[in-house]
Design a protein around this motif. Structure first.
Motif, short mmCIF file in Angstrom:
data_model
loop_
_atom_site.label_atom_id
_atom_site.label_comp_id
_atom_site.label_asym_id
_atom_site.label_seq_id
_atom_site.Cartn_x
_atom_site.Cartn_y
_atom_site.Cartn_z
N LEU A 189 72.24 61.39 32.51
CA LEU A 189 72.28 60.83 33.00
C LEU A 189 72.63 59.09 33.13
CD1 LEU A 189 68.88 61.78 34.99
CD2 LEU A 189 70.87 62.15 35.17
N LEU A 190 72.63 58.71 31.45
CA LEU A 190 73.20 57.46 31.26
C LEU A 190 74.30 57.13 30.91
CD1 LEU A 190 70.09 56.85 29.01
CD2 LEU A 190 69.84 56.00 31.14
N VAL A 191 75.03 57.73 31.40
CA VAL A 191 76.67 57.75 31.64
C VAL A 191 77.28 57.64 32.59
CG1 VAL A 191 78.78 59.34 30.89
CG2 VAL A 191 76.97 59.72 29.81
N PRO A 192 77.98 56.60 33.43
CA PRO A 192 78.01 56.03 34.43
C PRO A 192 78.69 56.98 35.98
CG PRO A 192 77.43 54.10 33.04
CD PRO A 192 77.63 55.20 32.32
N GLN A 193 79.78 57.59 34.97
CA GLN A 193 80.58 58.40 35.94
C GLN A 193 79.81 58.91 36.28
OE1 GLN A 193 83.69 57.70 32.51
NE2 GLN A 193 85.08 56.56 34.19
N LEU A 194 79.40 60.49 35.20
CA LEU A 194 78.44 61.79 35.29
C LEU A 194 77.44 61.21 36.21
CD1 LEU A 194 78.50 62.52 31.66
CD2 LEU A 194 79.54 63.90 33.59
#
Length: 354
Positions: free
Chosen positions: A247-252
């Motif tokens: 959830l901390l990977v912006p694109q994901l």
């Protein structure tokens, strides 16, 4: 009937249990399974390879591949090879060329010191000790093919995998947490704890989590799988080091909240060191804290692990979800999911029409 496309997020043993459960659904549901795996591991064999060779830590990727390995005897044997871990082999013993066990090196002495050769020199261990064969193979494939996704596709073919394994990013990430009471001597002090392993074993309370770099590029194939999915599954697994990092990977995160897929959260059976002090409901609240836009359709939990369901029901409702209780733990009482039981619980959920 077209296949239901399921994307499962996580890492380590939790994701492995989820993938094995999905495989148990196969006789009743036609599933197209994709695993999206965290890439922050910095401990054990994975940590050593990451530090020495660079590239992605392979351990969680290996476990996901093995969980999806085919049932043919040859592929099961290959899966066993991937999981085989090299034991300590004493070196420096006469008659072995310095690379293998000698007659005087059968094991540690009674006082726990390393065995000694007849020349009195302490025996060490070789560089393979502790490495899983699959970790080495994945590192080799990544170097040979120049791309971790291509390496995972090739390894999946070797294992007859019935699904696809993807990294959440093509580059490794660091995990950092602000932890209160990381030092037992200073229970109110907040410190930064760096590294997935250190966060996983911290004895304090994690107050916030972040990745380094803060916005790693997401794996493009993972984004495509999320957009095409019918279901997204989060958990079980180490909440701060396996579940929340996605959830901390912006694109994901953008893909997760914008997809038309339904979303399922499978809750853990017991708190781990990194989540001591968090209630079952707090685990759901953490999802909202790190991705406020996240909406969930169903929360699956074991009734015995939940205890009083009311707080968990309220936490699920705050995410837009319905709580489903089912006996999904192994029968011996240990806090482990039974893949067959978890699979049985998933069949009516994943098989339901909108």
């Amino acid at each position: 009937m077209t296949a239901r496309r399921v994307v499962a997020f996580g890492g380590g043993h939790g994701l492995s249990a989820s993938l094995r459960a999905l495989r148990h659904c196969a006789p009743e549901l036609d599933l197209d399974i994709t695993a999206v795996v965290t890439v922050g591991d910095d401990g054990g064999s994975s940590g050593r390879l990451r530090a020495e060779r660079g590239g992605l830590p392979p351990g969680d990727l290996r476990q996901a591949l093995v969980a999806l390995a085919g049932d043919h005897p040859a592929t099961r044997r290959s899966a066993g090879l991937f999981q085989h871990r090299f034991a300590a082999v004493p070196v420096g013993v006469p008659g072995t060329g310095g690379t293998g066990p000698g007659p005087a090196a059968s094991g540690p002495d009674r006082d726990g010191t390393a065995p000694r050769g007849t020349d009195g020199a302490s025996a060490g261990t070789d560089g393979l000790t502790g490495h899983a064969v699959g970790n080495l193979m994945l590192c080799g494939l990544m170097e040979l093919l120049g791309d971790p996704v291509a390496a995972l596709e090739h390894a999946g073919a070797m294992l007859g995998a019935v699904g696809r394994v993807l990294p959440m990013s093509r580059q490794p990430v660091g995990i950092e947490a602000r932890v209160r009471g990381a030092d037992p001597a200073a229970p109110d002090e907040v410190r930064t704890v760096s590294g997935q392993h250190q966060v996983a074993v911290t004895t304090g309370r994690v107050e916030s989590l972040r990745l380094t770099p803060s916005a790693p590029p997401a794996c493009a194939e993972a984004i495509e799988a999320i957009r095409a999915a019918d279901w997204l599954i989060f958990g079980p697994g180490s909440w701060y080091t396996s579940v929340l990092p996605h959830l901390l990977v912006p694109q994901l995160a953008d893909a997760i909240v914008s997809t038309s897929a339904r979303r399922l959260v499978t809750l853990n059976l017991a708190a781990e060191k990194e989540t001591l002090g968090l209630s079952v409901a707090d685990h759901l609240a953490a999802l909202h804290w790190y991705l406020p836009e996240l909406k969930v359709d169903l929360v699956l939990a074991d009734a015995k692990a939940v205890g009083d369901p009311e707080p968990v029901e309220r936490a699920a409702e705050s995410l837009g979800a319905r709580l489903v209780l089912a006996p999904v733990a192994v029968v011996d009482g240990t806090p482990r999911h039974d893949p067959a039981a978890l699979g049985a619980a998933l069949v009516p959920v994943l098989g339901a029409d909108r």
